[in-house]
Motif scaffolding. Structure first.
Motif, short mmCIF file in Angstrom:
data_model
loop_
_atom_site.label_atom_id
_atom_site.label_comp_id
_atom_site.label_asym_id
_atom_site.label_seq_id
_atom_site.Cartn_x
_atom_site.Cartn_y
_atom_site.Cartn_z
N LEU A 96 35.43 36.75 -6.16
CA LEU A 96 35.45 35.24 -5.88
C LEU A 96 36.93 34.89 -5.93
O LEU A 96 37.80 35.01 -6.72
N LEU A 97 37.08 34.14 -4.93
CA LEU A 97 38.54 33.63 -4.50
C LEU A 97 38.85 32.68 -5.60
O LEU A 97 39.89 32.45 -6.10
N TRP A 98 37.89 31.41 -5.99
CA TRP A 98 38.28 30.48 -6.78
C TRP A 98 38.51 31.13 -8.26
O TRP A 98 39.36 30.44 -8.89
N LYS A 100 39.99 34.09 -8.90
CA LYS A 100 41.03 34.69 -8.53
C LYS A 100 42.36 33.49 -8.77
O LYS A 100 43.07 33.72 -9.48
N VAL A 101 41.92 32.38 -8.07
CA VAL A 101 43.07 31.30 -8.21
C VAL A 101 42.84 30.77 -9.76
O VAL A 101 44.04 30.67 -10.25
N MET A 102 42.06 30.67 -10.55
CA MET A 102 41.70 30.35 -11.86
C MET A 102 42.58 31.27 -12.81
O MET A 102 43.48 31.10 -13.55
N CYS A 105 46.24 30.98 -12.25
CA CYS A 105 46.92 29.66 -12.95
C CYS A 105 46.66 29.93 -14.50
O CYS A 105 47.81 29.39 -14.93
#
Length: 122
Positions: A96-98, A100-102, A105
């Motif tokens: 999941l992209l979100w 990965k972004v989390m 961060c």
């Protein structure tokens, strides 16, 4: 006073459990939870505080933090390497992209936190 000591004892035991879980788990940090456990045990249980402060895995780092408010350069490098590898593997595996972004961060936040901790010579 007993209620306050009981609160610190429960918080210390939970923090110790989370810190120990953080050793094999990539996302969960170990050091902040062990530091919190030491803080809580100092206010609730002399026996547990002494055990933690003399434990072979944690004693050197805890005593460095207690006396100098810093960590040794070698330990800091290990923290960077292990954290980077853990986050890298997690980011590569998660579909999941979100997420990965989390994770990116969180990795940046942890890196910034480690960077701000003063280094002690080995």
């Amino acid at each position: 006073m007993a209620l306050k000591r009981g609160f610190y004892l429960v918080c210390g035991l939970c923090s110790l459990a989370l810190g120990l879980l953080g050793i094999p788990l990539p996302i969960l940090p170990t050091v902040p939870f062990i530091l919190l456990a030491a803080f809580c045990f100092a206010r609730s249980s002399d026996r547990l505080h002494h055990w933690l402060m003399t434990h072979p895995w944690f004693s050197e780092a805890l005593n460095d933090w207690d006396k100098n408010r810093g960590i040794r350069k070698g330990l800091k490098k290990k923290a960077y390497v292990v954290s980077g590898l853990s986050f890298g593997v997690s980011i590569a595996v998660v579909p999941l992209l979100w997420v990965k972004v989390m994770l990116v961060c969180c990795a940046i936040g942890l890196g910034f936190y480690l960077w701000r901790i003063p280094e002690l010579e080995d």
